[in-house]
Motif scaffolding. Sequence first.
Motif, PDB file in Angstrom:
ATOM      1  N   GLY A  81       0.665  -1.217  -0.054  1.00 39.01           N
ATOM      2  CA  GLY A  81       0.005  -0.145  -0.058  1.00 39.01           C
ATOM      3  C   GLY A  81       0.764   1.250  -0.040  1.00 39.01           C
ATOM      4  N   LYS A 101      -1.996  10.540  -8.546  1.00 37.44           N
ATOM      5  CA  LYS A 101      -2.741   9.877  -7.349  1.00 37.44           C
ATOM      6  C   LYS A 101      -3.750  10.260  -7.033  1.00 37.44           C
ATOM      7  CE  LYS A 101       1.047   7.092  -7.164  1.00 37.44           C
ATOM      8  NZ  LYS A 101       1.087   5.827  -7.481  1.00 37.44           N
ATOM      9  N   VAL A 109     -11.677   4.233  -5.082  1.00 37.65           N
ATOM     10  CA  VAL A 109     -13.019   4.500  -4.135  1.00 37.65           C
ATOM     11  C   VAL A 109     -14.351   4.271  -4.797  1.00 37.65           C
ATOM     12  CG1 VAL A 109     -14.156   6.023  -2.549  1.00 37.65           C
ATOM     13  CG2 VAL A 109     -11.689   5.788  -2.233  1.00 37.65           C
TER      14      VAL A 109
HETATM   15  C1  HEC Z   1      -5.440  -3.018   4.544  1.00 40.31           C
HETATM   16  C2  HEC Z   1      -4.450  -2.064   3.555  1.00 40.31           C
HETATM   17  C3  HEC Z   1      -5.198  -1.033   2.861  1.00 40.31           C
HETATM   18  C4  HEC Z   1      -6.208   0.023   3.034  1.00 40.31           C
HETATM   19  C5  HEC Z   1      -6.934   0.075   4.331  1.00 40.31           C
HETATM   20  C6  HEC Z   1      -6.398   0.685   1.926  1.00 40.31           C
HETATM   21  N1  HEC Z   1      -5.513   0.400   1.096  1.00 40.31           N
HETATM   22 FE1  HEC Z   1      -5.104   1.385  -0.563  1.00 40.31          FE
HETATM   23  N2  HEC Z   1      -3.761  -0.113  -1.457  1.00 40.31           N
HETATM   24  C7  HEC Z   1      -3.515  -1.122  -0.802  1.00 40.31           C
HETATM   25  C8  HEC Z   1      -2.478  -2.013  -1.254  1.00 40.31           C
HETATM   26  C9  HEC Z   1      -1.838  -3.240  -1.068  1.00 40.31           C
HETATM   27  C10 HEC Z   1      -2.434  -1.577  -2.636  1.00 40.31           C
HETATM   28  C11 HEC Z   1      -1.821  -2.099  -3.827  1.00 40.31           C
HETATM   29  C12 HEC Z   1      -2.445  -2.915  -4.589  1.00 40.31           C
HETATM   30  C13 HEC Z   1      -3.400  -2.641  -5.257  1.00 40.31           C
HETATM   31  O1  HEC Z   1      -3.267  -1.626  -6.029  1.00 40.31           O
HETATM   32  O2  HEC Z   1      -4.606  -3.293  -5.445  1.00 40.31           O
HETATM   33  C14 HEC Z   1      -3.294  -0.196  -2.530  1.00 40.31           C
HETATM   34  C15 HEC Z   1      -3.337   0.702  -3.555  1.00 40.31           C
HETATM   35  C16 HEC Z   1      -4.102   1.927  -3.461  1.00 40.31           C
HETATM   36  C17 HEC Z   1      -4.196   2.871  -4.646  1.00 40.31           C
HETATM   37  C18 HEC Z   1      -3.454   2.803  -5.866  1.00 40.31           C
HETATM   38  C19 HEC Z   1      -2.366   3.679  -6.093  1.00 40.31           C
HETATM   39  C20 HEC Z   1      -1.761   3.490  -7.345  1.00 40.31           C
HETATM   40  O3  HEC Z   1      -1.134   4.492  -7.913  1.00 40.31           O
HETATM   41  O4  HEC Z   1      -1.896   2.596  -8.240  1.00 40.31           O
HETATM   42  C21 HEC Z   1      -5.025   4.161  -4.089  1.00 40.31           C
HETATM   43  C22 HEC Z   1      -5.286   5.249  -4.935  1.00 40.31           C
HETATM   44  C23 HEC Z   1      -5.284   3.513  -2.720  1.00 40.31           C
HETATM   45  N3  HEC Z   1      -4.824   2.237  -2.285  1.00 40.31           N
HETATM   46  C24 HEC Z   1      -6.445   4.237  -2.065  1.00 40.31           C
HETATM   47  C25 HEC Z   1      -6.561   3.907  -0.863  1.00 40.31           C
HETATM   48  C26 HEC Z   1      -7.881   4.704  -0.246  1.00 40.31           C
HETATM   49  C27 HEC Z   1      -8.507   6.072  -0.677  1.00 40.31           C
HETATM   50  C28 HEC Z   1      -8.163   3.927   0.962  1.00 40.31           C
HETATM   51  C29 HEC Z   1      -9.057   4.252   2.010  1.00 40.31           C
HETATM   52  C30 HEC Z   1     -10.475   4.492   1.700  1.00 40.31           C
HETATM   53  C31 HEC Z   1      -7.160   2.767   0.932  1.00 40.31           C
HETATM   54  N4  HEC Z   1      -6.493   2.927  -0.176  1.00 40.31           N
HETATM   55  C32 HEC Z   1      -7.229   1.807   2.015  1.00 40.31           C
HETATM   56  C33 HEC Z   1      -3.943  -1.362   0.808  1.00 40.31           C
HETATM   57  C34 HEC Z   1      -4.822  -0.832   1.539  1.00 40.31           C
END
Ligand code: HEC
Length: 120
Positions: A81, A101, A109
């Motif tokens: 993440g 980003k 979302v």
């Molecule tokens: C339990 C851990 C976790 C939580 C809580 C979480 N994320 Fe993530 N996030 C990840 C992981 C692991 C990745 C990378 C893998 C993927 O892209 O699926 C990621 C990727 C992303 C990306 C992609 C960035 C890119 O440049 O590709 C975004 C934007 C993002 N998260 C936003 C959020 C937002 C907004 C929230 C809250 C609403 C959130 N995440 C909550 C683990 C988390």
Amino acid sequence: MIKKITLGLIVLLVLIQFIPAERNESNDTEFDITKSYDVPDNVAMILKGACNDCHTNLTRYPWYSNIQPVKYMLADHVNEGKRKWNLSTFTKLPLAVQNHKFEEVVEMVEEKEMPLPSYT
Ligand code: HEC
């Protein structure tokens, strides 16, 4: 046979408890997103409750986070993440990347990909 398998599993479970995992608890906010952006309170609250644990340098760990294989899984999610989107180092990124980003956030979302299903 069943007894041996069960015993093997228990031994394995005990052994994996010794595998260390990095903890995400540096609280350096020098390049935090709030240094350049005015994050409204309600947004900050959502980030804190749903995103910060995996997307900042400070994770609030649940009590079971010290138990393997959960410990490993959490560390993996946090590292992955943060690699993609780290709010604690956000202002270090070039402006164009920062803007991109923000688009990713909306996308993630809207498509209900974030927060990760295992987190909610
Ligand atoms: C339990 C851990 C976790 C939580 C809580 C979480 N994320 Fe993530 N996030 C990840 C992981 C692991 C990745 C990378 C893998 C993927 O892209 O699926 C990621 C990727 C992303 C990306 C992609 C960035 C890119 O440049 O590709 C975004 C934007 C993002 N998260 C936003 C959020 C937002 C907004 C929230 C809250 C609403 C959130 N995440 C909550 C683990 C988390």
